[in-house]
Design an enzyme around this catalytic site. Structure first.
Site, PDB file in Angstrom:
ATOM      1  N   ASP A 140      -5.620 -10.073  -5.406  1.00 45.13           N
ATOM      2  CA  ASP A 140      -6.876 -10.601  -5.971  1.00 45.13           C
ATOM      3  C   ASP A 140      -6.808 -10.419  -7.497  1.00 45.13           C
ATOM      4  O   ASP A 140      -7.587  -9.699  -8.087  1.00 45.13           O
ATOM      5  CB  ASP A 140      -8.112  -9.931  -5.342  1.00 45.13           C
ATOM      6  CG  ASP A 140      -8.141  -8.416  -5.518  1.00 45.13           C
ATOM      7  OD1 ASP A 140      -7.060  -7.792  -5.643  1.00 45.13           O
ATOM      8  OD2 ASP A 140      -9.252  -7.846  -5.541  1.00 45.13           O
ATOM      9  N   ASP A 196      -4.639  -5.002 -12.482  1.00 43.07           N
ATOM     10  CA  ASP A 196      -3.569  -4.180 -11.892  1.00 43.07           C
ATOM     11  C   ASP A 196      -2.743  -4.980 -10.891  1.00 43.07           C
ATOM     12  O   ASP A 196      -1.539  -4.755 -10.751  1.00 43.07           O
ATOM     13  CB  ASP A 196      -4.104  -2.883 -11.273  1.00 43.07           C
ATOM     14  CG  ASP A 196      -5.150  -3.093 -10.202  1.00 43.07           C
ATOM     15  OD1 ASP A 196      -5.919  -4.064 -10.293  1.00 43.07           O
ATOM     16  OD2 ASP A 196      -5.201  -2.288  -9.261  1.00 43.07           O
ATOM     17  N   ASP A 197      -3.373  -5.992 -10.258  1.00 43.18           N
ATOM     18  CA  ASP A 197      -2.593  -6.897  -9.405  1.00 43.18           C
ATOM     19  C   ASP A 197      -1.523  -7.596 -10.245  1.00 43.18           C
ATOM     20  O   ASP A 197      -0.383  -7.775  -9.799  1.00 43.18           O
ATOM     21  CB  ASP A 197      -3.478  -7.986  -8.791  1.00 43.18           C
ATOM     22  CG  ASP A 197      -4.656  -7.428  -8.032  1.00 43.18           C
ATOM     23  OD1 ASP A 197      -5.594  -6.941  -8.691  1.00 43.18           O
ATOM     24  OD2 ASP A 197      -4.643  -7.467  -6.793  1.00 43.18           O
ATOM     25  N   ASN A 249     -14.245   4.765  -4.972  1.00 39.44           N
ATOM     26  CA  ASN A 249     -14.690   4.162  -6.229  1.00 39.44           C
ATOM     27  C   ASN A 249     -15.841   3.171  -6.099  1.00 39.44           C
ATOM     28  O   ASN A 249     -16.690   3.094  -6.971  1.00 39.44           O
ATOM     29  CB  ASN A 249     -13.512   3.538  -6.995  1.00 39.44           C
ATOM     30  CG  ASN A 249     -12.765   2.472  -6.217  1.00 39.44           C
ATOM     31  OD1 ASN A 249     -13.196   2.063  -5.137  1.00 39.44           O
ATOM     32  ND2 ASN A 249     -11.643   2.014  -6.763  1.00 39.44           N
ATOM     33  N   GLU A 286     -13.654   2.717  -0.962  1.00 43.63           N
ATOM     34  CA  GLU A 286     -12.757   2.156  -1.979  1.00 43.63           C
ATOM     35  C   GLU A 286     -12.997   0.640  -2.024  1.00 43.63           C
ATOM     36  O   GLU A 286     -13.323   0.029  -1.003  1.00 43.63           O
ATOM     37  CB  GLU A 286     -11.307   2.497  -1.595  1.00 43.63           C
ATOM     38  CG  GLU A 286     -10.235   1.982  -2.543  1.00 43.63           C
ATOM     39  CD  GLU A 286      -9.857   0.537  -2.317  1.00 43.63           C
ATOM     40  OE1 GLU A 286      -9.563  -0.161  -3.296  1.00 43.63           O
ATOM     41  OE2 GLU A 286      -9.886   0.096  -1.156  1.00 43.63           O
ATOM     42  N   ASN A 320     -11.282  -2.334  -2.171  1.00 44.89           N
ATOM     43  CA  ASN A 320     -10.683  -3.354  -1.292  1.00 44.89           C
ATOM     44  C   ASN A 320     -11.238  -3.248   0.125  1.00 44.89           C
ATOM     45  O   ASN A 320     -11.405  -4.263   0.808  1.00 44.89           O
ATOM     46  CB  ASN A 320      -9.155  -3.219  -1.253  1.00 44.89           C
ATOM     47  CG  ASN A 320      -8.518  -3.632  -2.565  1.00 44.89           C
ATOM     48  OD1 ASN A 320      -9.084  -4.408  -3.328  1.00 44.89           O
ATOM     49  ND2 ASN A 320      -7.324  -3.097  -2.839  1.00 44.89           N
ATOM     50  N   HIS A 333      -3.461   0.806  -9.841  1.00 38.67           N
ATOM     51  CA  HIS A 333      -3.372   1.035  -8.395  1.00 38.67           C
ATOM     52  C   HIS A 333      -2.281   0.215  -7.703  1.00 38.67           C
ATOM     53  O   HIS A 333      -1.417   0.751  -7.010  1.00 38.67           O
ATOM     54  CB  HIS A 333      -4.694   0.658  -7.712  1.00 38.67           C
ATOM     55  CG  HIS A 333      -5.912   1.269  -8.298  1.00 38.67           C
ATOM     56  ND1 HIS A 333      -6.340   2.529  -7.988  1.00 38.67           N
ATOM     57  CD2 HIS A 333      -6.833   0.780  -9.186  1.00 38.67           C
ATOM     58  CE1 HIS A 333      -7.465   2.804  -8.621  1.00 38.67           C
ATOM     59  NE2 HIS A 333      -7.778   1.756  -9.363  1.00 38.67           N
ATOM     60  N   ASP A 334      -2.395  -1.114  -7.891  1.00 37.42           N
ATOM     61  CA  ASP A 334      -1.608  -2.016  -7.035  1.00 37.42           C
ATOM     62  C   ASP A 334      -0.101  -1.898  -7.284  1.00 37.42           C
ATOM     63  O   ASP A 334       0.706  -2.095  -6.367  1.00 37.42           O
ATOM     64  CB  ASP A 334      -2.071  -3.464  -7.253  1.00 37.42           C
ATOM     65  CG  ASP A 334      -3.535  -3.645  -6.845  1.00 37.42           C
ATOM     66  OD1 ASP A 334      -4.077  -2.743  -6.167  1.00 37.42           O
ATOM     67  OD2 ASP A 334      -4.115  -4.681  -7.189  1.00 37.42           O
TER      68      ASP A 334
HETATM   69  C1  BDR Z   1      -8.403  -1.748  -5.959  1.00 34.24           C
HETATM   70  O1  BDR Z   1      -9.560  -2.540  -6.258  1.00 34.24           O
HETATM   71  C2  BDR Z   1      -9.254  -3.500  -7.217  1.00 34.24           C
HETATM   72  O2  BDR Z   1     -10.217  -3.518  -8.218  1.00 34.24           O
HETATM   73  C3  BDR Z   1      -7.888  -3.187  -7.753  1.00 34.24           C
HETATM   74  O3  BDR Z   1      -7.198  -4.391  -8.045  1.00 34.24           O
HETATM   75  C4  BDR Z   1      -7.239  -2.412  -6.649  1.00 34.24           C
HETATM   76  O4  BDR Z   1      -6.576  -3.254  -5.746  1.00 34.24           O
HETATM   77  C5  BDR Z   1      -8.665  -0.329  -6.381  1.00 34.24           C
HETATM   78  O5  BDR Z   1      -9.763   0.188  -5.695  1.00 34.24           O
HETATM   79 CA    CA Z   2      -6.193  -5.615  -6.265  1.00 32.07          CA
END
Ligand code: BDR
Ligand code: CA
Length: 331
Positions: A13, A17-18, A174, A180, A182, A258-259
């Site tokens: 998405d 970070d993706d 988060n 979290e 996703n 993260h990703d």
């Molecule tokens: C995940 O949520 C998205 O905002 C980031 O791309 C990551 O995949 C972290 O919680």
């Molecule tokens: Ca992501």
């Protein structure tokens, strides 16, 4: 001898970070990327698709991009359920607008389009049913696409080598106190994927909050003085500002990527320093909507379904990421 490449499908998405995860995979000769599916998540799917195409053009990579689901499976049917959805955007103390993910990544508009006449759900089924070799799935957004594909055609599992997820949180969350991002966006999809029977390795926030870029790393990318360096530095700066303002972590001035940890793990599993085989279920609805519930009991008899990564070698992550992205200088 020619390197035997591991076949990957990415599901993203994009997203700052993706973008760095995609770039790391594209720049790793260890992988052959069969296709990249996009999904609603950090931004609506029109944006995540265009952003994915932009990142590939930055690296001159010719990889099919398949547009995926525009909404979660059921999570938005009850508007109350998503009332607490985290915003991407905020304003810092100096009045500057900050965001984790700009709508469009700051790259030239893509000249190519997503694969016409299909969508990620149909494409997964078609590709996995016909595959001559097993494929590893790396999914770093909400899991809507693959969950629906699996529901429609469970036989696709015959060609899934393993699944690597950026999903969930054990001690850390988060989106809400329980969830979290996703998972929160599509809890039902996560529940389906966690029970699909594949070998699943999960990177929850416990591991990805140690997969950081810091101002010293931003400076490295700035020093490259080229389009990739400028882009990566801008994304790191955006994330540093957003985290410092909206989601301070265990120390200031860290930006989790993260990703990208999923890709680093595939390249070198020793980047993960603590992993447990556990039972993980997802809570769908209520106060703990989107919570990943890990069974930590010693005596539990529920079948274990995920290898959960719980800690990261932070220095190794950072040096791997910089090293891999520096290969773009030779493009
Ligand atoms: C995940 O949520 C998205 O905002 C980031 O791309 C990551 O995949 C972290 O919680
Ligand atoms: Ca992501």
């Amino acid at each position: 001898m020619e390197l035997k490449k591991r076949k990957l499908i990415l599901d993203v998405d994009t997203g700052s970070d993706d973008a760095l995860a995609i770039m790391s995979a594209v720049l790793s000769p260890e992988f052959e990327i069969v296709g990249i599916c996009t999904v609603n998540g950090n931004r609506p799917v029109e944006y995540t698709t265009e952003n994915t195409l932009r990142v590939l053009e930055l690296l001159k990579a010719d990889i099919p991009v398949i547009r995926g689901c525009a909404t979660p499976i059921t999570a938005t049917l009850d508007p109350l359920r998503k009332m607490r959805q985290r915003s991407n955007d905020g304003v810092n103390e100096e009045g500057k607008e900050v965001t984790y993910h700009t709508e469009y990544l700051p790259l030239p508009p893509a000249t190519k389009k997503a694969v016409p006449g299909t969508n990620a759900v149909c494409w997964y089924i078609d590709t996995l049913m016909k595959a001559e070799e097993k494929i590893t799935l790396v999914m770093v957004g909400p899991l809507t696409n693959f969950a629906l594909a699996y529901r429609a055609e469970p036989e696709i599992m015959k060609n899934v080598e393993e699944i690597i997820l950026m999903s969930g949180g054990h001690d850390q969350r988060n989106s809400t106190a329980a969830s979290e991002y996703n998972v929160f966006i599509d809890p039902e999809a996560t529940a389906i994927v966690l029970n699909c029977g594949a070998k699943i390795t999960m990177m929850p926030l416990d591991a990805t909050h140690k997969a950081n870029m810091r101002p010293c790393h931003e400076a490295v990318f700035v020093s490259w003085k080229n389009p990739v360096g400028d882009f990566v530095a801008a994304e790191i700066r955006g994330r540093l500002d957003a985290y410092n303002t909206m989601q301070p972590l265990h120390e200031p001035d860290i930006a989790p990527i993260h990703d990208a940890l999923c890709i680093m793990y595939l390249l070198d599993p020793s980047v993960i320093t603590k992993m447990k085989h556990m039972r993980c279920d997802v809570i769908c609805g209520g106060m703990a909507d989107g919570m990943t519930l890990f069974d930590t009991r010693h005596f539990n008899d529920a079948p274990k379904n995920v290898y959960v990564c719980l800690d990261t070698d932070e220095e190794k992550f950072a040096s791997m990421l910089i090293d891999i992205l520096s290969r773009s200088k030779d493009l």
